[in-house]
Design a protein around this motif. Structure first.
Motif, short mmCIF file in Angstrom:
data_model
loop_
_atom_site.label_atom_id
_atom_site.label_comp_id
_atom_site.label_asym_id
_atom_site.label_seq_id
_atom_site.Cartn_x
_atom_site.Cartn_y
_atom_site.Cartn_z
N ALA A 120 6.74 -1.73 -1.22
CA ALA A 120 6.12 -0.44 -1.51
C ALA A 120 4.88 -0.22 -0.64
O ALA A 120 4.67 0.88 -0.12
CB ALA A 120 5.75 -0.36 -2.99
N ALA A 121 4.08 -1.27 -0.47
CA ALA A 121 2.89 -1.15 0.38
C ALA A 121 3.29 -0.92 1.83
O ALA A 121 2.68 -0.09 2.53
CB ALA A 121 2.04 -2.42 0.25
N TRP A 122 4.34 -1.62 2.29
CA TRP A 122 4.82 -1.42 3.66
C TRP A 122 5.31 0.01 3.86
O TRP A 122 5.04 0.64 4.89
CB TRP A 122 5.94 -2.41 3.96
N GLN A 123 6.03 0.54 2.87
CA GLN A 123 6.58 1.89 3.01
C GLN A 123 5.47 2.93 3.09
O GLN A 123 5.53 3.86 3.89
CB GLN A 123 7.51 2.21 1.84
N ARG A 124 4.42 2.76 2.27
CA ARG A 124 3.30 3.70 2.35
C ARG A 124 2.65 3.65 3.72
O ARG A 124 2.31 4.69 4.30
CB ARG A 124 2.28 3.36 1.26
#
Length: 289
Positions: A94-98
């Motif tokens: 999720a952090a990577w996608q943001r």
């Protein structure tokens, strides 16, 4: 739960499972998973597992089933489940996608999709037996058709001869059918794409899937081979730009929303590879329901 004393124990178990699945999840409270085991007879049990789609996708189901096998076998041996270690967690994804959505490279993905839909396709108008309602109800049914082995082999051979995948071939076939049925040339269908672009995500349980709109134009002088070549290019391009979220694309295009339709497409084409998660437990005969 013991339902073995009911007049129809399996029907009672099925009713209980449907009731369990119909209860809404509280997205602010974990876990987003429910499980129940029903005793149907002395040697027959029904296991039901319900997960919210926000926490899982189709790829996740075989992963969960494989881990269930490991946990069951370890429990028989009196051991704690020896599940494989994960290099990353879903929160890392999720952090990577943001971060990816804010990166400059992501502009190329956005521009690709905006170029594909700079002019919006006309809605698909299939000749139905009744008018389309003003609001989608999602009520429907399913029709199952099994292809015989010779036809399936022929589809695979055709795909190989054209340097395409079976999915690309089926997409071209579906587009041909829709074009002839609706009398339209410019068609867009949706397709779910796994979104697991890194090996560390292959054995994760979570929601990674994205939807990509696949737009094909049928020309008067098309052969099926030429349409397959175009389908190959469209799918290859969509795969290269699959990380751009479909909801962002809908916002980018400023589509006027119609409660009777989904944005951009009304038909989806999906291909399930049929992975059952190798659900084989010692001493247990399993039948999916």
């Amino acid at each position: 739960h013991d339902v073995s004393r009911h007049r129809d124990p399996q029907a009672a178990a099925d009713d209980a499972l449907r009731a369990m699945a119909s209860v809404p999840f509280d997205l602010g409270a974990a876990p987003l998973l429910r499980a129940a085991l029903y005793r149907v007879a002395n040697d027959t049990w029904t296991l039901g597992v319900v997960m919210h789609h926000i926490a899982t996708d189709g790829w996740s189901i075989p992963v969960l089933m494989r881990e269930l096998v490991i946990a069951y076998r370890d429990a028989l041996d009196g051991r704690a489940p020896d599940l494989p270690a994960r290099r990353v967690q879903y929160k890392d994804y999720a952090a990577w996608q943001r971060a990816e959505l804010d990166a400059a490279d992501h502009d190329a993905h956005r521009e690709y999709w905006r170029a594909r839909f700079r002019d919006l396709p006309a809605p698909l108008e299939l000749p139905t037996d009744r008018p389309r309602g003003p609001v989608q109800t999602f009520d429907g049914d399913q029709y199952c058709l099994a292809l015989d082995p010779a036809l399936s082999a022929g589809v695979r051979a055709l795909a190989a001869s054209q340097g395409a995948t079976v999915f690309m071939t089926l997409l071209a076939a579906a587009t041909t059918l829709l074009s002839r049925t609706a009398g339209q040339r410019d068609l867009t269908v949706g397709s779910p794409i796994a979104g697991r672009t890194h090996p560390d995500l292959h054995d994760q349980i979570g929601y990674f899937v994205n939807t990509v709109p696949l737009r094909l134009t049928v020309h008067d002088d098309d052969t099926f081979a030429s349409l397959m070549a175009r389908a190959r290019d469209v799918v290859t391009g969509a795969d290269a730009h699959q990380t751009y979220p479909f909801d962002r694309l809908v916002d980018d295009l400023a589509i006027v929303r119609d409660l009777a339709r989904s944005p951009l497409f009304d038909v989806m084409v999906a291909m399930d590879q049929g992975d059952d998660g190798a659900l084989a437990l010692p001493g247990v005969e399993i039948t999916p329901r």
